[in-house]
Every structure is written in C-alpha cells, then in structure tokens.
Design a protein around this motif. Structure first.
Motif, PDB file in Angstrom:
ATOM      1  N   ALA A 443      -7.313   4.892  -5.520  1.00 57.36           N
ATOM      2  CA  ALA A 443      -8.202   3.723  -5.444  1.00 57.36           C
ATOM      3  C   ALA A 443      -7.705   2.603  -6.351  1.00 57.36           C
ATOM      4  O   ALA A 443      -7.727   1.421  -5.978  1.00 57.36           O
ATOM      5  N   GLU A 444      -7.219   2.958  -7.549  1.00 56.92           N
ATOM      6  CA  GLU A 444      -6.692   1.936  -8.457  1.00 56.92           C
ATOM      7  C   GLU A 444      -5.436   1.285  -7.887  1.00 56.92           C
ATOM      8  O   GLU A 444      -5.231   0.072  -8.035  1.00 56.92           O
ATOM      9  N   ALA A 445      -4.594   2.064  -7.224  1.00 52.17           N
ATOM     10  CA  ALA A 445      -3.383   1.513  -6.635  1.00 52.17           C
ATOM     11  C   ALA A 445      -3.715   0.514  -5.539  1.00 52.17           C
ATOM     12  O   ALA A 445      -3.035  -0.505  -5.384  1.00 52.17           O
ATOM     13  N   VAL A 446      -4.754   0.785  -4.756  1.00 50.75           N
ATOM     14  CA  VAL A 446      -5.162  -0.141  -3.699  1.00 50.75           C
ATOM     15  C   VAL A 446      -5.675  -1.433  -4.307  1.00 50.75           C
ATOM     16  O   VAL A 446      -5.399  -2.537  -3.811  1.00 50.75           O
ATOM     17  N   VAL A 447      -6.422  -1.340  -5.409  1.00 51.17           N
ATOM     18  CA  VAL A 447      -6.943  -2.544  -6.066  1.00 51.17           C
ATOM     19  C   VAL A 447      -5.801  -3.411  -6.575  1.00 51.17           C
ATOM     20  O   VAL A 447      -5.815  -4.645  -6.452  1.00 51.17           O
ATOM     21  N   VAL A 448      -4.787  -2.801  -7.143  1.00 48.95           N
ATOM     22  CA  VAL A 448      -3.669  -3.558  -7.715  1.00 48.95           C
ATOM     23  C   VAL A 448      -2.715  -4.055  -6.641  1.00 48.95           C
ATOM     24  O   VAL A 448      -2.306  -5.214  -6.635  1.00 48.95           O
ATOM     25  N   GLY A 449      -2.361  -3.189  -5.694  1.00 49.93           N
ATOM     26  CA  GLY A 449      -1.337  -3.524  -4.713  1.00 49.93           C
ATOM     27  C   GLY A 449      -1.846  -3.956  -3.366  1.00 49.93           C
ATOM     28  O   GLY A 449      -1.057  -4.371  -2.519  1.00 49.93           O
ATOM     29  N   GLY A 450      -3.144  -3.835  -3.100  1.00 51.50           N
ATOM     30  CA  GLY A 450      -3.688  -4.225  -1.816  1.00 51.50           C
ATOM     31  C   GLY A 450      -3.671  -3.084  -0.819  1.00 51.50           C
ATOM     32  O   GLY A 450      -3.214  -1.974  -1.089  1.00 51.50           O
ATOM     33  N   GLU A 451      -4.140  -3.376   0.384  1.00 48.27           N
ATOM     34  CA  GLU A 451      -4.265  -2.349   1.413  1.00 48.27           C
ATOM     35  C   GLU A 451      -2.911  -1.835   1.899  1.00 48.27           C
ATOM     36  O   GLU A 451      -2.824  -0.770   2.494  1.00 48.27           O
ATOM     37  N   GLN A 452      -1.850  -2.628   1.676  1.00 47.25           N
ATOM     38  CA  GLN A 452      -0.552  -2.197   2.164  1.00 47.25           C
ATOM     39  C   GLN A 452       0.030  -1.048   1.352  1.00 47.25           C
ATOM     40  O   GLN A 452       1.040  -0.450   1.734  1.00 47.25           O
TER      41      GLN A 452
END
Length: 601
Positions: A443-452
């Motif tokens: 979830a943190e990775a999606v927040v930082v990097g976006g949905e891609q």
C-alpha cells in the motif's frame, strides 16, 4: 601445400604461428594459371601475414582449450572463381590465401559435443568476421575443419606494355586523370573500424589490453605494452606483446623495471625511453606513450615501439592516438560494468543465507537456480535456521516478479521471517504478521509510486521441524500461503500432499492461515518446490499437470535427499527443450534412521 601436424598442448598455438609465417613467405609463385595476360605475381603483404597468423593462433588455441585433440594446420594459394576478375585493363587481380585448421579426433577419446567450432567463441568469431573474406566449417566422420580465406592483390611487374602505359599517364593532364586508388587514410580507417568492432562488447579490461596488443603488433608497432590504473591511482602493467614472442618476457621485465607512465589527462603521444638494451645491431628505436583518457579520467597508458626508426611517422602517431582513444573508452565501459556487477553481487549476497543449518536426524538438500542473467538471487528465496536446540525452521518463497524490485522484497521477507520466529511466533501467527507487513508495504509503494507500481504479492511455504532423538524422524508443522504444496514421499512409494492451499501473502491483510502437523518417519521425504518447477511449460502443458511432480517423486523411492533434489531439477530441465524462464528452487528434507533407535529395534 605446406602442412604441419601438432600435438594438442600449450605449445601448439606458438608452433602454428611460426609455421604459418614461414609458409606464407614461401608461397609466392613466379606465375599463376590463367594469368598469362597479366604481368604480376602474388604479393603477400606483411599485413595479410599478420592477419593470418592472428586467426590461426585463435583457432589452434580453441582446439587445444579442452585437450584430447590433435591439430593440423595448412595453407595454400587460391586463384579460383571466388575472387573478382579485373574490371578493366591494368586493374589489379586478386589471389586468395586459404588457411585451414583441422580438429582431428584421437582414437579412444570421448568427443561428444566437443569440437573446434564449439570452443571458438567470443572475440574469435569477431576476428573471423573482421579479417577474413570468407570462412566456413567442413565436417567429416573423424575430423572437423575450420577454414578462412584472405584476399591479396597481385604485385604488378614491368611488362611489355608498362612503358607505354607510363608514357600515356604522364601525357594526361593531372585534372583529367582518373581518381587515385584508396591510400593510407582509407587503410587507417579500415583498421580503426576493426579495432572498434573487436573491442566493442568486451567487459573485461585485461581482455581489452590483450586484444590491443594483438591488433597493434606487428601492424603498427614491433612491441606494445598496456598499463592500467588501479583503484589506488597507481599503474599496473596489464599486457605486453612483441613481434618476436621469445622476447615478450624480457620486454615485460624491462618495462616493469622502468618507472610506470604518469597519470595524466593529456591525450598527446609522449616520447618514451627505449626499454632495455639496444638490439643485436646496436640500434634501438622509437617509443611513444599515449595516455588512455576517457570521461575526464586517466585509465592507463598505451606504449608502442618501432625498432630501427628514430621517430614514428605522423600518420602512425595519429593512428595510434585514435586507437588509444578507443581502448580508453573500452576500458571505461568495462570498469563501469565491473563496478555495477560488484555492487549487484554484494547486495545479492545478503539476500540469501550463506549456509543451511544441519538438522540431527534429517538430511537436507537444496537446488537454487535464479533466472536473471548474471544474478545469484532472483524472486525465489529459501532459508533453514535453528530455533534453540530442538527446533528448526525452514521456508521456501517466491516474490511476484523477476526484477530487482522482486530481489529487494526477497531480502525483506527472509529477514522478517527470522525476526518473527525468534520472537516466538508459531507457523500460523508468523504467516499472519508477515501477511500484514506485506500488505502495508504494498500500500505504501502504491502511494509513493502510483497505480503503475507492480504487485508485491508473496507465496511462502513455512514450517518447523522437531527431530525425535529417540525414535527417529521429526515432528513437522507446515503451512502454504499461495505456494505449490509440499509433497510427502513414504517408504512404500506413496506420495501425498502435506499442506492445504491458502491465499497469497499481501492480498488481504485480514487473512488467517492454518498449519498442518504430522510425523515424518525415518525413510520418508518432504519435497518443497517453487512454481519454476511445477509451472515448467512445454507448449500448453505444465510439468505438474495430472500430478506430474508427484509422479517424478514417486520414482525417487530409495534415493537420498541430494539425489532426489537433482532428479527433480533434471526433470524440470528435461520437460521442455526451451530454456527455463523462471527462478527454480527445490528443498528436500529426508528423515534418516537414528543409530540408537535402529540398534534398539
């Protein structure tokens, strides 16, 4: 046709070079068939001899690389239809020099898959492409031949019409004459193109230094030395090459005894003292040093020398300077690659355990093959570590993906499992906490990097072993979270699954996991694999279709842990002729009889 047969040992390449150099100088014939209207005879230039010697050296080295072969070298002139005829009166006809290297099998030796062409790789093939007009392979029952052909123009000799032709040439005004043939500049550009092609893609700086010496000697110089800078900013003598191979050692000693070249950013050639004593005639020669400068740094120095000359010509100096630039760029590229590879290997060494713990009463075996080229760690990971004196933990996992991101998750998951186990969490509790950590990290990775950002899912097989020191065998507690199920092989050949299928880690942070417990009796085996084994494809089929892996394991009755691991690995490789396109990991745990228990029974 001159020929020589040599035993396949370390002296064969040197003997082949000496033979070919002598043989080519004796191949000039007074006249050629079909050349009655042409006044001339073949002139084998020094450059062509050097090219042929370089190629035959590479070929004979390839033959002797593996031993057990006899090598035969031959050469001849070729004036066949493979060479173009003169396009106009007075045009220079061509004659070919054909050299062949025969890999002759010795009786009683096993040469399956081992031949000259098999061992000729890398820059050897690039040398053939760069220097030879044509080349090929001829196969027979008892030998294999690699041949190449070099073209050389016929040297014009004064004939009946030559005086008239000269008079006509002088009578034509200079502005009306035909364009002159390509001169030294064109030859220099061709040579530089060969240098660029041979150095391109070389990722070892010492190999670049070795190729440089072979390219320059004797075309441009009588000897050559390549110095390279070290990590401490000093110079080390990497390679030395001499026209006379017997003088290479003496030249190296002389260069090492002299002061090393200075580290400088100037790319201009610098006059250098002639190394050692003058030659037998009392004359020395001219030597120049060219710093190897690229990207604003000095990476070494190129030394060349020409005997009997007070100074090198301007064309030779400019050509050597251009070669030095290409060598410097090649060394820079090789060092960038080496640095990145060292960083990658250093990071990868921390991702997996350095050794597997030994378990009393349980024999273990591991097979691990990462898919990524040049990588020692992939998306699959494993561990086997003790928890006190009576309990051991084992795991086999697979991170979604095969890139460096997957490798980073590999280290995170393995170390987190060890930490949770040492805090006293059992199999079910450990999987629950690891699942929560993976979900939060994703979830943190999606927040930082976006949905891609790709998924951070993880499949894991985790278990605990408690050996029974009295009766033998071990108590096993194991759970599978989205991982291929472990298989249990009984002594009678029965194969059963040892866990239940459950959800991947990192999908649902509220997921709960259940473990299965059983007694692994002496003589029984637990097989754990990743999907690189079960999902190995051949067309539309997978290895584990219709319980294919269980069938492989069923055929391993009576084998030890290491033999079973190797049998499964080989089954995965042999299932399809295509290369394996995924990481592959196999962990085998075999309960062995306890000596005391066996004696009591």
């Amino acid at each position: 046709m001159p020929r020589i047969r040599l035993p396949a040992n370390a002296l064969a390449p040197s003997a082949a070079r000496r033979f070919l150099r002598v043989a080519l100088t004796g191949l000039v014939e007074p006249a050629l068939p079909g050349a009655l209207a042409i006044s001339g005879s073949p002139a084998i230039s020094d450059g062509l001899v050097d090219d042929a010697v370089l190629l035959v050296s590479e070929l004979t080295t390839a033959v002797t690389a593996q031993g057990g072969f006899e090598v035969e070298v031959g050469c001849r002139l070729d004036t066949g239809d493979g060479f173009p005829a003169p396009s106009a009166p007075g045009a220079t006809p061509y004659v070919g020099v054909v050299v062949d290297v025969v890999d002759r099998y010795t009786s009683g030796a096993d040469h399956e898959g081992q031949d000259l062409w098999h061992h000729l790789r890398g820059h050897g093939l690039r040398l053939l492409r760069a220097l030879a007009e044509s080349w090929g392979v001829t196969c027979r029952h008892t030998e294999k031949t690699v041949w190449f052909r070099l073209g050389t123009p016929m040297e014009a000799r004064p004939g009946p019409g030559d005086a008239l032709a000269a008079a006509v040439h002088d009578a034509v005004p200079p502005d009306r004459r035909a364009p002159a043939a390509e001169g030294p500049d064109s030859a220099g550009q061709t040579f530089l193109a060969e240098v660029s092609e041979l150095l391109a893609g070389q990722l070892d700086e010492d190999m670049i230094a070795a190729l440089t010496g072979q390219l320059l000697v004797p075309r441009l110089a009588d000897w050559c030395g390549v110095w390279l800078t070290t990590t401490h900013g000093r110079m080390r003598l990497s390679r030395v090459w001499h026209r006379d191979e017997e003088r290479i050692r003496t030249l190296r000693q002389a260069l090492e005894e002299d002061r090393p070249p200075p580290v400088t950013l100037s790319t201009t050639g610098i006059a250098w003292p002639w190394p050692g004593e003058p030659d037998a005639t009392g004359a020395g020669g001219s030597a120049l040093m060219f710093p190897l400068v690229a990207a604003g740094r000095c990476h070494g120095a190129l030394l060349i020398g020409r005997a009997g000359l007070p100074r090198l010509t301007g064309d030779a100096v400019r050509l050597a300077q251009d070669v030095a630039r290409r060598v410097a760029q090649g060394v820079l590229t090789a060092r960038h690659y080496t640095r990145q590879a060292d960083i990658s290997h250093s990071l990868q060494r921390r991702q997996l355990p350095t050794f597997l713990a030994a378990i009393p009463g349980v024999d273990t075996a591991l097979v691990y093959e990462p898919h990524g080229e040049g990588q020692s760690v992939g998306g699959d990971f494993y561990d086997l570590f003790p928890m006190g004196d009576r309990r051991w933990c084992f795991l086999l996992g697979d991170v979604c993906g095969h890139d460096l991101e997957a490798m980073s998750v590999t280290g995170l998951a393995r170390h987190l499992v060890r930490l949770l186990a040492r805090e006293g969490h059992g199999v079910e509790a450990l999987l629950g906490r690891l699942n929560l950590a993976m979900a939060e990290e994703g979830a943190e990775a999606v927040v930082v990097g976006g949905e891609q950002v790709g998924s951070r899912f993880l499949s894991l097989l985790y278990g605990e072993l408690e050996p029974d020191a009295v009766a033998g065998g071990a108590r096993v507690t194991v759970a599978s979270a989205g991982h291929p199920l472990p298989l249990r092989l009984s002594a009678d050949g029965t194969v059963t699954t040892a866990a239940e299928p459950q959800m991947l880690l990192g999908i649902d942070e509220h997921a709960e996991f259940r473990a299965n417990s059983f007694h692994l009796a002496p003589g029984e085996t637990l097989l754990c694999v990743t999907d690189g084994v079960t999902e190995r494809r051949r067309g539309n089929r997978q290895l584990d279709d219709n319980d294919g892996l269980a069938e492989v394991l069923r055929g391993c009755v009576g084998l030890g842990a290491k033999a079973i691991a190797e049998r499964v690995r080989r089954a995965a490789h042999d299932f399809s002729p295509d290369p394996i396109d995924d990481d592959l990991a196999v962990l085998v745990l075999e309960a062995v009889p306890v000596l005391g228990a066996a004696r009591a029974s």
